[in-house]
Write an enzyme that holds these catalytic residues in place. Structure first.
Site, PDB file in Angstrom:
ATOM      1  N   GLY A 256       0.816  -1.219   0.000  1.00  0.00           N
ATOM      2  CA  GLY A 256       0.000   0.000   0.000  1.00  0.00           C
ATOM      3  C   GLY A 256       0.846   1.263   0.000  1.00  0.00           C
ATOM      4  O   GLY A 256       0.536   2.232  -0.701  1.00  0.00           O
ATOM      5  N   CYS A 257       1.919   1.238   0.762  1.00  0.00           N
ATOM      6  CA  CYS A 257       2.789   2.418   0.857  1.00  0.00           C
ATOM      7  C   CYS A 257       3.550   2.637  -0.447  1.00  0.00           C
ATOM      8  O   CYS A 257       3.769   3.782  -0.853  1.00  0.00           O
ATOM      9  CB  CYS A 257       3.746   2.271   2.037  1.00  0.00           C
ATOM     10  SG  CYS A 257       2.868   2.136   3.617  1.00  0.00           S
ATOM     11  N   THR A 258       3.919   1.565  -1.109  1.00  0.00           N
ATOM     12  CA  THR A 258       4.594   1.674  -2.399  1.00  0.00           C
ATOM     13  C   THR A 258       3.639   2.261  -3.430  1.00  0.00           C
ATOM     14  O   THR A 258       3.998   3.189  -4.167  1.00  0.00           O
ATOM     15  CB  THR A 258       5.113   0.295  -2.855  1.00  0.00           C
ATOM     16  OG1 THR A 258       6.059  -0.169  -1.878  1.00  0.00           O
ATOM     17  CG2 THR A 258       5.773   0.363  -4.211  1.00  0.00           C
TER      18      THR A 258
ATOM     19  N   GLY B 256       3.080   6.018  -2.709  1.00  0.00           N
ATOM     20  CA  GLY B 256       4.254   6.794  -3.117  1.00  0.00           C
ATOM     21  C   GLY B 256       4.354   6.912  -4.628  1.00  0.00           C
ATOM     22  O   GLY B 256       4.657   7.979  -5.165  1.00  0.00           O
TER      23      GLY B 256
END
Length: 155
Positions: free
Chosen positions: A45-47, A50
């Site tokens: 999710g963070c990738t 970003g």
């Protein structure tokens, strides 16, 4: 410690950032700033989040807006994450949770039945005079960066 609120000036801060520097709010005076808090480097999710901000970076720049990502990860993890993903913006390391607490993003989370304290995915839009103008909490990644861009354009 003070927590931020919409319509009020955000207290200045300074944290270690990628690129072997310290960055704070005062470094962005005269420009709008998107401050997005995410749980952990190099997770799916963070990738995606970003990458979404990265894909719109030029459009954010065109409306006088910079982007900073914030998590509790250390600088080495941040440098690896930023380099691997090619993010054009910097990541701040908030190991002491100072900024996380100022923005009230540390929340109890449950994963696999186990409770822990962690960063609730959240984004904040600060205007060119350092005033918090908009916040998004409990963010769902899909379509989020576009929504933040539209808000930055409207400021």
């Amino acid at each position: 410690m003070t927590t931020v609120s919409i319509g009020k000036k955000v207290p200045d801060f300074s944290l270690p950032a990628t690129g072997d520097q310290d960055l704070g709010l005062s470094d962005f005076r005269g420009r709008k700033l998107v401050l997005y808090f995410y749980p952990k480097d190099s997770t799916p999710g963070c990738t995606t989040e970003g990458r979404d901000f990265s894909a719109l970076h030029q459009e954010f720049q065109a409306v006088n807006t910079d982007i900073l990502g914030v998590s509790r990860d250390g600088l080495k993890a941040h440098e690896n994450f930023r380099s691997k993903q090619g993010f054009p913006f910097h990541l701040l390391s908030d190991k002491d949770e100072e900024l996380c607490r100022m923005f009230d993003v540390i929340k109890e989370k449950t994963m696999f039945g186990k409770k822990s304290m962690g960063i609730e995915r959240s984004t904040f839009l600060i205007d060119d005079e350092g005033v918090l103008r908009q916040e998004w909490r409990k963010v769902k990644v899909k379509g989020h960066a576009e929504e933040v861009l539209e808000a930055a354009k409207a400021l």
